[in-house]
Design an enzyme around this catalytic site. Structure first.
Site, PDB file in Angstrom:
ATOM      1  N   GLN D 134       0.820  -1.206   0.000  1.00 18.75           N
ATOM      2  CA  GLN D 134       0.000   0.000   0.000  1.00 18.75           C
ATOM      3  C   GLN D 134       0.855   1.258   0.000  1.00 18.75           C
ATOM      4  O   GLN D 134       1.783   1.383   0.795  1.00 18.75           O
ATOM      5  CB  GLN D 134      -0.898   0.010   1.228  1.00 18.75           C
ATOM      6  CG  GLN D 134      -1.891   1.164   1.217  1.00 18.75           C
ATOM      7  CD  GLN D 134      -2.706   1.217   2.488  1.00 18.75           C
ATOM      8  OE1 GLN D 134      -2.206   1.574   3.550  1.00 18.75           O
ATOM      9  NE2 GLN D 134      -3.978   0.864   2.384  1.00 18.75           N
ATOM     10  N   GLY D 135       0.545   2.183  -0.896  1.00 18.28           N
ATOM     11  CA  GLY D 135       1.270   3.463  -0.972  1.00 18.28           C
ATOM     12  C   GLY D 135       0.320   4.619  -0.734  1.00 18.28           C
ATOM     13  O   GLY D 135      -0.045   5.331  -1.679  1.00 18.28           O
ATOM     14  N   SER D 137       0.248   6.617   2.797  1.00 17.20           N
ATOM     15  CA  SER D 137       0.897   7.609   3.672  1.00 17.20           C
ATOM     16  C   SER D 137       2.158   8.185   3.058  1.00 17.20           C
ATOM     17  O   SER D 137       2.852   7.524   2.284  1.00 17.20           O
ATOM     18  CB  SER D 137       1.292   6.960   5.003  1.00 17.20           C
ATOM     19  OG  SER D 137       0.159   6.570   5.711  1.00 17.20           O
ATOM     20  N   SER D 169       4.311  -1.790   3.984  1.00 13.12           N
ATOM     21  CA  SER D 169       4.719  -3.136   4.394  1.00 13.12           C
ATOM     22  C   SER D 169       4.948  -3.992   3.171  1.00 13.12           C
ATOM     23  O   SER D 169       4.221  -3.861   2.177  1.00 13.12           O
ATOM     24  CB  SER D 169       3.619  -3.811   5.216  1.00 13.12           C
ATOM     25  OG  SER D 169       3.228  -2.978   6.262  1.00 13.12           O
ATOM     26  N   GLU D 252     -14.434  -3.033   6.203  1.00 14.24           N
ATOM     27  CA  GLU D 252     -14.040  -3.508   7.526  1.00 14.24           C
ATOM     28  C   GLU D 252     -15.301  -4.002   8.241  1.00 14.24           C
ATOM     29  O   GLU D 252     -16.271  -3.274   8.386  1.00 14.24           O
ATOM     30  CB  GLU D 252     -13.396  -2.334   8.287  1.00 14.24           C
ATOM     31  CG  GLU D 252     -12.402  -2.752   9.351  1.00 14.24           C
ATOM     32  CD  GLU D 252     -13.077  -3.076  10.663  1.00 14.24           C
ATOM     33  OE1 GLU D 252     -13.082  -4.280  11.018  1.00 14.24           O
ATOM     34  OE2 GLU D 252     -13.591  -2.185  11.318  1.00 14.24           O
TER      35      GLU D 252
END
Lengths: 312, 401, 312, 401
Positions: D134-135, D137, D169, D252
């Site tokens: 994931q990119g 932040s 991550s 979620e």
């Protein structure tokens, strides 16, 4: 698993809430100080609503519902800040006004002594019944909660054995559960009061609820309430169906988290109210004082923490 | 090194002052009635407190911190600390109804009033002849004091005041009220306020007791209905009252909480004694390592606060002006008293249900202390306001408003 | 009473601060991980500045100052996050690198073992000296503080008695005092770091320090620091002049409040930094980890709380 | 009443699912290597995690919550909870490198991508053939994620990306990155963002490990220097990426912290065991009533959180959309883990100086747990942001900005 209320449960909750709103608005609750917390006419209305016989079998004239339902009912009693020996009377499944105390080495604090029809004493290995009139007890002129009048008895008569050790344990367990339910209701009610004030009260040309410091205090109150709700509902469900968990552990967790929520929310609500919160006129203190009075009932948080530790 | 370096010892002159004071207290107190009249006897309390003030005055201890030219002692902040410490230790009466006159209105008059105003009031305050109360807060002006709305409209040589004040101590028995009123509703909020001397006997003033959550009526609300006060009773310029009121805050020399502090330390010592008597299981609450340790931890916090008091007083002695030491003190003191209150309930267990002693256990004052603690984080600037002050004035963080 | 620093004391404090800023900038401190916390050349500079002999009598080659002054010096060492067995070496009034441990029933954690010239062992009724090389100790490859390397010894040799019980008590007392002074310095330094970041870091088009939530965290950090400062300075002054108070009590209050400030401020500083605070690169964690490492040195807060309780 | 009223019992179908799953885990796990490769062996971990994912896929347990039409199981939130609970209890491997693909990028593609994009990625993610990172932040866009500055400039059929991402991550071993980039710097901050599928093998991408305070490099920084990505890799409209990214949050279903929760409960049980071995004075830490009680108190908090998890999952089952239960959970969970960490240090005393076990005492994971706790109140929305969310969305308090 469906840990949401059923339609019937929502109806029960709403019905109880309406009853309390109608019969126990805060003006009425405040007036009950004059009758030491119990007005027989109002008490009868609770009796008629089945508050004290909700879990009694239908064969015995009860409503035949479970602990999950009684938790919802007692939550509403807490929300309305209804005084009186509610928990003890439910546990006795009695339409009379009943008190329950733990026999102690030292003096015993008896709540609502002068309005009790019956008094049960929890012993180390059983339950005794004592005639309230046979107890020598001195009134405290300044109870911490004006709606929880107390008497101090230096010693309790022996009384008549009416239950064994196992029943005493069940009484303690159910007492802690319903007390936690009231504490949950108190947490919610005092949060509502604080939120309403934070939206309305203006300082520095803004509602104080727009300041992060106030906002975050209120958010923390909500968090404590919802955590307590989960624990209290789970404890009710677990008593009804012990296959889903450790009953003692669930009840201790409920008593600890709901007690924590009620006391901390009470304090936070007064802080949100600022100076006004320190006045007798604003309701916030009444919720806090009830929370204090209930904190030691059927085992303090310290007591239940110790209990939980031994079950790890 | 001694004498120059940082130290906590009395200087020779402080030691002499302490010894003299201690001697005097030992002589004066036995002749003074030990019990202050009870809660509902306002007049009796006024008489008791002012009698003690006159006793102090006659012995030269009135207005410890006031300058000698107005009849005070001109004592240093350190001597003021010693006075408060010794008075508390000896069990001397508190300042009581003389509080506002001696510590708030008086110093303001001294700094800002006319020669006539000073002459009319200052000596009488010192002698205990005159009792003052404070009319600053209003129901809708709490943290945002400058938003006060009580109006004073000029009518010839008089102001006509309408509005209400809250949290007024001793209003029932006060002779005068130091009052902030709005004289210019069109000015920005800090700019339209004036500071008035309001005689409490004036027609149109209605004092109603305000019941607090502790149960008593320590404070009052004051309602003002066309109250007429001579313009000559204004201190400072018209619309300059905010500045006048702020002057007094700089009079605080770090000693505001000395009495409370010493009482709190006593409370912790007494709680330890009570814990030794409360049964817990087959032993006592004191035998519980966790409770005992928390009492010790609280005691550490109070010892640190007592040291901080001495730092604040030393700073005031050196610089003459207060730092934000007061806010720092009050924040930690509030938190400590809240924690003490919570611990109290745990130690007392069922006895915590009563605000009076429970069958021989001296528990009542501890429960009442918990209720009192709740006011500490609110009165004289909530903890939220104090944190803003500390963050903005000491740490230089940007203003939020 | 004058509880403000004297001119000489201010000079001492500023001198020490300059020395630390010059010799121990955070880059250097970080590099000391490679030499297990102690670089002999830098250590010599502390020796030359009299850090370890400040309280030794001038006749013995010391500086002859008091505990109040040593507190100021150690506060600066803490502020600079200087690693090494600083406290033990000062207590030994030695220019060597000295370690001090408590003999325990179980295994003993020895800090900086491989750079120690001497090792003193506090016993229940005295002090023993042990040759560090005679101790069998295993290194922990992951100390919680990268700059407090530790070794674990299953047991300690008996050693040679070098002091009696009274001296051992004095060592414990002074160890707690100087540790508290370092903790005070850590609290201040990490507050400075957090405040600087809160002023500079922009989110939602504002410096984060303009949000009340952040502001109030920082205000609480300052409060803890100033409360700790009062307690630590008072303890130093009281050791120098026991007529002004109870020495043990003053030292315990200092160790408790300074420990509390250092740990809580460390955590709060990381929270203020948000994600960046969780990176190794930002210094905040180094202060927190040192605070943790010192928390149990010369008595944990729990230990000192118990001590204080017994003196009420 | 049973079956309709609030209950915590498995329904018949849930019980069957649990039994079947438990049976399968008992068979599958012994054949699977027990130890996940260590911290520095990223490639080994990718292989390990994806092998487990393929095993799950083959048994029909991949993409528990994904709809059946894309190869998932279409399980209810309750079944998802059961899956996570049983997997944790059986000691099954974690989702590991498959996390972003399965729980974040995949669901987003499913909801927002084109038919071709879905076909290209979803089956591969499920089979463990494709790893995502994931990119979102950036160093200067944390709490204020929408202020991100990584620029993508359109050049014909390609975007040219420059900037940097943080907290990524598995970037070292990922095949694709779900990336938010700024495509219109002149629009208001939420309106100029697009959502791109960025192949990690593209020239100009530099992955550098980011060391955390725990010591390891669980995360990376990703630097982007003229990285060219086909416009066809955009999901959703240009400048509509903020909305696309938000879609996933509604995926979620209350189960985000199930694994952590169960581990935390185990941590408390283990801490009790450790306490029984740590000497304290002449006894053990467990013999200390105060410490023992605090362990019990923490356990109450975790039990309550576990019940809250079940409430959140039940709500998601009924309503399909998440409430703010997640924020409430995370706030209390963060606080509880911080308290657990602090208690850990007190219980361990000197052993708390090591992040590894100290001579036979299984203390290391407790100390490491304390360091981990620090990230919980920061990652995925700091506690400050979460309190704003709760206050504004649940309590209806006025927005502060």
């Amino acid at each position: 698993m469906d840990f949401e209320l059923s339609g019937d449960q929502v109806d029960l909750q709403e019905g109880m809430r309406k009853l309390c709103e109608g019969r126990f608005p805060m003006e009425t609750v405040r007036e009950l100080e004059a009758s030491d917390g119990v007005d027989r006419a109002l008490w009868s209305e609770l009796v008629d609503a089945g508050v004290f016989t909700l879990r009694a079998p239908e064969a015995d004239g009860g409503v035949g519902l479970g602990s999950a339902e009684s938790v919802l009912v007692f939550e509403e009693l807490g929300r309305a800040c209804v005084p009186g020996p509610l928990v003890a009377s439910e546990i006795a499944a009695s339409n009379e006004v009943v008190g329950i105390v733990e026999r102690a080495r030292g003096p015993v604090v008896i709540e609502y002594w002068n309005v009790l029809d019956r008094l049960l004493v929890l012993e180390s290995n059983g339950i005794a019944e004592v005639d309230p009139a046979s107890v020598v007890a001195a009134r405290s002129e300044h109870p911490v909660d004006p709606l929880t009048p107390i008497w101090i008895a230096e010693r309790l008569p022996t009384g008549v054995q009416v239950g064994d050790g196992e029943l005493a344990s069940r009484v303690r367990l159910n007492g802690a559960l319903l007390t936690a339910a009231i504490q949950l209701g108190l947490s919610e009610a005092v949060l509502d009061v604080a939120v309403a004030y934070a939206k309305e009260r203006q300082q520095f040309d803004r509602p104080i609820g727009s300041f992060q410091a106030v906002k975050h205090m209120l958010a923390d109150m909500l968090v404590r309430t919802e955590v307590a709700r989960a624990a209290v509902y789970a404890a009710g469900v677990t008593i009804d169906d012990p296959s889903v968990g450790d009953v003692d552990r669930a009840v201790s967790a409920a008593k600890i988290t709901a007690g924590d929520a009620a006391v901390k929310n009470g304090k936070a609500a007064i802080q949100v109210h600022g100076g006004m919160g320190f006045t007798w006129e604003v309701d916030a203190h009444l919720y806090l004082k009830r929370a204090w009075a209930l904190d030691t009932a059927f085992g303090s948080p310290d007591f239940h923490s110790e209990l939980l530790a031994t079950r790890l | 090194m001694a004498g120059v370096a940082m130290n906590l010892r009395d200087s020779d002159s402080d030691a002499a002052f302490r010894a003299e004071l201690r001697g005097w207290l030992a002589e004066a107190l036995p002749g003074f009635p030990p019990d202050r009249p009870g809660e509902d006897d306002w007049q009796g309390r006024r008489e008791y407190d002012t009698a003690w003030q006159r006793t102090l005055f006659e012995a030269g201890y009135a207005g410890i911190a006031w300058s000698e030219e107005v009849g005070g002692r001109g004592a240093t902040p350190t001597e003021q600390l010693i006075f408060l410490e010794e008075a508390e230790k000896a069990g001397a009466p508190y300042v009581g109804v003389n509080f506002v006159g001696l510590l708030h209105a008086g110093p303001t008059l001294y700094a800002e009033a006319s020669v006539e105003q000073k002459a009319a009031h200052l000596p009488r305050i010192l002698r205990g002849d005159e009792v003052w109360c404070q009319g600053f807060s209003e129901p809708s002006a709490g943290s945002d004091l400058a938003s006060l709305r009580t109006r004073a409209i000029r009518d010839g040589d008089e102001y006509v005041i309408n509005g209400s004040k809250i949290w007024t101590s001793h209003a029932q028995v006060a002779d005068y009220c130091e009052m902030l009123v709005r004289t210019d509703p069109d000015a920005s909020k800090h700019r339209g306020i004036s500071w008035l001397i309001v005689p409490m006997a004036t027609a149109g003033i209605d004092v109603r007791p305000l019941k607090t959550i502790v149960g008593g009526s320590e404070f009052s609300e004051v309602f003002l209905d066309n109250v007429r006060v001579p313009v000559a009773n204004r201190v400072g310029d018209e619309n300059d009252g905010w500045r006048v009121a702020m002057v007094t805050f700089s009079f605080e020399r770090g000693t505001a909480f000395v009495g409370e502090m010493l009482q709190s330390m006593q409370l912790v010592r007494d709680l330890a004694q009570v814990a030794k008597k409360v049964t817990r299981g087959s032993a006592t609450a004191w035998d519980d390592a966790g409770l005992r340790r928390e009492i010790g931890h609280l005691s550490a916090g109070l010892d640190a606060l007592w040291a901080l008091t001495k730092r604040n007083v030393s700073q005031a002695s050196r610089n003459g002006v207060p730092g934000v030491g007061g806010s720092v003190f009050k924040l930690h003191y509030s938190e400590t008293r809240h924690r003490l209150g919570e611990l109290t309930m745990r130690v007392l267990d069922r006895a915590s249900l009563s605000m009076l002693d429970v069958s021989g256990l001296r528990s009542g004052k501890h429960v009442e202390g918990h209720l009192h603690a709740i006011s500490i984080s609110i009165a004289a600037g909530t903890s939220q306001i104090q944190r803003n002050i500390v963050a903005e004035r000491v740490l230089g963080l940007p203003k939020d408003r």
